[in-house]
Design a protein around this motif. Structure first.
Motif, mmCIF file in Angstrom:
data_model
loop_
_atom_site.group_PDB
_atom_site.id
_atom_site.type_symbol
_atom_site.label_atom_id
_atom_site.label_comp_id
_atom_site.label_asym_id
_atom_site.label_seq_id
_atom_site.Cartn_x
_atom_site.Cartn_y
_atom_site.Cartn_z
ATOM 1 N N ILE A 89 0.973 -1.230 2.268
ATOM 2 C CA ILE A 89 0.753 0.101 1.707
ATOM 3 C C ILE A 89 -0.349 0.846 2.466
ATOM 4 O O ILE A 89 -0.241 2.043 2.755
ATOM 5 C CB ILE A 89 0.399 -0.004 0.209
ATOM 6 C CG1 ILE A 89 1.596 -0.591 -0.567
ATOM 7 C CG2 ILE A 89 0.025 1.358 -0.350
ATOM 8 C CD1 ILE A 89 1.280 -0.911 -2.017
ATOM 9 N N PHE A 90 -1.416 0.121 2.812
ATOM 10 C CA PHE A 90 -2.565 0.750 3.477
ATOM 11 C C PHE A 90 -2.643 0.385 4.950
ATOM 12 O O PHE A 90 -3.734 0.325 5.530
ATOM 13 C CB PHE A 90 -3.861 0.328 2.770
ATOM 14 C CG PHE A 90 -3.875 0.636 1.298
ATOM 15 C CD1 PHE A 90 -3.985 1.941 0.846
ATOM 16 C CD2 PHE A 90 -3.754 -0.383 0.364
ATOM 17 C CE1 PHE A 90 -4.004 2.232 -0.508
ATOM 18 C CE2 PHE A 90 -3.765 -0.106 -0.991
ATOM 19 C CZ PHE A 90 -3.883 1.206 -1.431
ATOM 20 N N GLY A 126 -6.034 -0.118 10.696
ATOM 21 C CA GLY A 126 -5.975 -0.248 12.142
ATOM 22 C C GLY A 126 -7.269 -0.763 12.751
ATOM 23 O O GLY A 126 -7.251 -1.697 13.569
ATOM 24 N N PRO A 127 -8.439 -0.192 12.397
ATOM 25 C CA PRO A 127 -9.695 -0.701 12.969
ATOM 26 C C PRO A 127 -9.967 -2.159 12.609
ATOM 27 O O PRO A 127 -10.479 -2.916 13.437
ATOM 28 C CB PRO A 127 -10.751 0.224 12.341
ATOM 29 C CG PRO A 127 -10.006 1.472 11.998
ATOM 30 C CD PRO A 127 -8.644 1.026 11.599
ATOM 31 N N THR A 184 -2.619 -6.388 15.412
ATOM 32 C CA THR A 184 -2.159 -5.099 14.913
ATOM 33 C C THR A 184 -1.926 -5.203 13.412
ATOM 34 O O THR A 184 -1.791 -6.303 12.872
ATOM 35 C CB THR A 184 -0.847 -4.690 15.601
ATOM 36 O OG1 THR A 184 0.181 -5.654 15.267
ATOM 37 C CG2 THR A 184 -1.021 -4.649 17.112
ATOM 38 N N PRO A 185 -1.874 -4.060 12.700
ATOM 39 C CA PRO A 185 -1.585 -4.123 11.258
ATOM 40 C C PRO A 185 -0.266 -4.825 10.955
ATOM 41 O O PRO A 185 -0.157 -5.540 9.946
ATOM 42 C CB PRO A 185 -1.539 -2.647 10.851
ATOM 43 C CG PRO A 185 -2.423 -1.957 11.839
ATOM 44 C CD PRO A 185 -2.220 -2.689 13.133
ATOM 45 N N LEU A 186 0.754 -4.655 11.816
ATOM 46 C CA LEU A 186 2.037 -5.310 11.597
ATOM 47 C C LEU A 186 1.904 -6.830 11.681
ATOM 48 O O LEU A 186 2.376 -7.570 10.795
ATOM 49 C CB LEU A 186 3.065 -4.807 12.611
ATOM 50 C CG LEU A 186 4.438 -5.502 12.566
ATOM 51 C CD1 LEU A 186 5.088 -5.318 11.200
ATOM 52 C CD2 LEU A 186 5.338 -4.975 13.684
ATOM 53 N N MET A 187 1.268 -7.327 12.745
ATOM 54 C CA MET A 187 1.124 -8.772 12.902
ATOM 55 C C MET A 187 0.213 -9.355 11.828
ATOM 56 O O MET A 187 0.411 -10.490 11.375
ATOM 57 C CB MET A 187 0.572 -9.099 14.291
ATOM 58 C CG MET A 187 1.542 -8.847 15.419
ATOM 59 S SD MET A 187 3.129 -9.699 15.210
ATOM 60 C CE MET A 187 2.599 -11.418 15.146
#
Length: 574
Positions: A449-450, A455-456, A464-467
């Motif tokens: 959701i967030f 990202g930082p 990464t946010p995905l991984m």
């Protein structure tokens, strides 16, 4: 105290604590079968346990003193001379007549679960990485393909049992599975572009709403969907129905009490080995020439291992028929065997019985809640997996490592599960699984959701946010399922112990008819409704998080209520 007796008792209790479905989950089915023998031993020791706690009321701190473990050996055992290490080792080795059954059964069990892990990892890669497909298809294929296939197989199996000898039914079920998997790698997959009706489905998709893309993907990639269904059925049919039925036929109750728990440990060893094999095959693409379909090559190696393992399974089964079953039949000729009738309840009777008993209602709520929660999170996690690993070989390699890690963590949780029951009691053990799923599941949904704001944080962690979501989802799945196998299932089976015989049989039958199917399909139905309403799983994530929190709340409340009733029932027996 003698360590040999302690180890034997530890393995006996593991059989009660570690219970195997899967829905389509072969390991859940296996652990349930292991618990059947362990619970008989646990029940026989219950009167001795009660003697150790007689005079104590289950209030305050005394509740945590109720240890569902083996009773302390009698004092006279201390006067016996201690055995040497060599003597203990020799006494731990099964006699020749038992080794003749145990070793072949262990080989069969390893082959079956090796195949299941390979097939489970492969089916997800095929369907989720297929053209215009994704994790959204899983709720639909479970409801509209797996369920009808299971019903159809039940009818076919009944016909086979009526027309063939039982020993031949094993061949009649296993050989078609192996033939299909071999044919899929050699003929079906190489020609999937000719077999899949992409142009026809595209025309239909142009006139239907976006929410229909998931069920249309099943039609579009129908051979992959067929592989998915048969891979799921391998676990329930070959493991639960065929193997455990055969194992119970050739082993005595005493042998089962001693050796079935070892099969639970062997299940996780098979998981580790098969996971590493999947990873090794998936990495073979680095050695292939440019232009070669790497996934097609990997698929041939994977299905080749499945067929080879299946051949070893059939050869071992044939050996047992000739050297064990035939001799048992000769020894038992002339003996009259009385079979215990199993209580069966229809849908209407099951609902009525559930509504009459608060104890059984709370127990059913635990089963339904687990099935719904794990499904809600797992499907969303797999959608992130496809985004992170769009290449089938990369996806397969990740799943291989995932399976090996799952086996290792589950093995560890099985070993520490007994200590949790001893030190903290039933109530605490029963609430660990919902708390684990709730905390890790909500953390996974929060990352989705967030993701834009994280990202930082992800960059600081070197990813990464995905991984980050992929790895948190993997940890969630591993921790949730390992706590389920080691704590949730044992708690569920222990809850039947203080009930009278009628409540045990009818309650278990009611939960089998209502609880298990509702838990398996409830999460899928929720996801289908949300997909049609908002268009995709990604858009449905906030709603899934809220629904997960609500289910966890009612799960914990039911677990707390059941713990009170369980402790009261145990107190009445003291």
């Amino acid at each position: 105290m003698a360590k040999g007796r302690y180890i034997i008792r530890l393995f006996q209790l593991l059989s009660a604590f570690v219970i195997l479905t899967a829905p389509s989950d072969a390991f859940t089915t296996t652990f349930k079968a292991l618990a059947v023998t362990g619970l008989s031993n646990l029940s026989s020791q219950r009167s001795k346990i009660h003697q150790n706690i007689s005079g104590q009321r289950l209030t305050g701190k005394n509740k945590e003193k109720l240890h569902l473990s083996s009773p302390v050996p009698a004092a006279e055992d201390n006067n016996k001379p201690k055995k040497s290490l060599l003597s203990r080792f020799k006494s731990a080795i099964p006699p020749a007549n038992e080794r003749k059954k145990l070793i072949p059964l262990a080989i069969m069990f390893f082959c079956i679960l090796f195949n299941y892990t390979v097939l489970r990892d492969t089916k997800d890669v095929l369907l989720l990485c297929a053209p215009k497909s994704g994790a959204e298809v899983i709720p639909f294929i479970k409801t509209y393909c797996n369920l009808p296939a299971a019903i159809g197989f039940a009818a076919v199996y009944a016909t086979l049992c009526n027309r063939m000898e039982q020993k031949n039914v094993f061949y009649a079920c296993v050989i078609p599975f192996l033939s299909f998997f071999a044919s899929f790698a050699l003929f079906i997959y190489p020609n999937n572009s000719l077999l899949h009706p992409h142009a026809f489905v595209d025309k239909i998709a142009n006139v239907l709403p976006l929410g229909f893309s998931a069920p249309l993907a099943i039609v579009r990639n129908w051979t992959f969907a067929l592989f998915y269904v048969l891979a799921e059925m391998w676990g329930s049919v070959v493991t639960s129905l065929l193997f455990w039925g055969f194992a119970n036929e050739v082993t005595t109750v005493d042998e089962a009490k001693k050796y079935y728990p070892l099969f639970g440990l062997g299940a996780n060893v098979a998981l580790i080995f098969s996971g590493q094999y999947v990873r090794w095959v998936s990495r073979m693409r680095d050695t292939l020439a440019p232009g070669v379909d790497a996934w097609a090559v990997s698929l041939k190696y994977l299905m080749g291992a499945v067929v080879t393992s299946g051949g070893i399974l059939l050869a071992t089964y044939t050996w047992m028929l000739k050297n064990v079953v035939s001799k048992n039949e000769e020894a038992d000729s002339g003996k009259k065997v009385t079979k215990k009738k199993r209580v069966k309840m229809g849908l209407k009777e099951s609902i009525k019985y559930l509504l009459r008993s608060d104890y059984i209602k709370d127990l059913a709520m635990l089963v339904v809640s687990y099935g719904m929660c794990i499904n809600l999170v797992e499907v969303s996690w797999k959608s992130k997996l496809k985004l992170a690993f769009p290449n089938p070989n990369d996806y397969s390699a990740f799943m291989g490592n995932f399976s090996s890690t799952m086996g290792t963590v589950t093995l560890f949780m099985m070993l520490i599960g007994r200590s949790i029951f001893q030190k903290f009691g039933w109530r605490t053990a029963a609430t660990i699984t919902p708390k684990m799923i709730g905390l890790t599941g909500l953390a996974f949904f929060a990352l989705n959701i967030f993701s834009g704001s994280l990202g930082p944080v992800a960059s600081a962690l070197g990813t990464t946010p995905l991984m980050l979501a992929v790895f948190v989802g993997a940890a969630q799945n591993i921790l949730s399922k390992s706590s389920k196998y080691s704590l949730f299932d044992p708690c569920k089976e222990m809850a039947y112990i203080p009930l009278d015989q009628e409540s045990k049989t009818k309650g278990k039958a009611a939960i089998d008819v209502i609880g298990n199917p509702l838990g398996k399909s409830g999460g899928a139905l929720i996801q289908q409704i949300l997909i049609f309403a908002v268009g995709s799983l990604a858009a449905a994530t906030p709603y899934l998080a809220v629904i997960l929190g609500v289910i966890i709340f009612f799960w914990l409340r039911s677990a707390d209520g059941l713990a009170t009733r369980f402790e009261d029932a145990m107190q009445k027996e003291t």
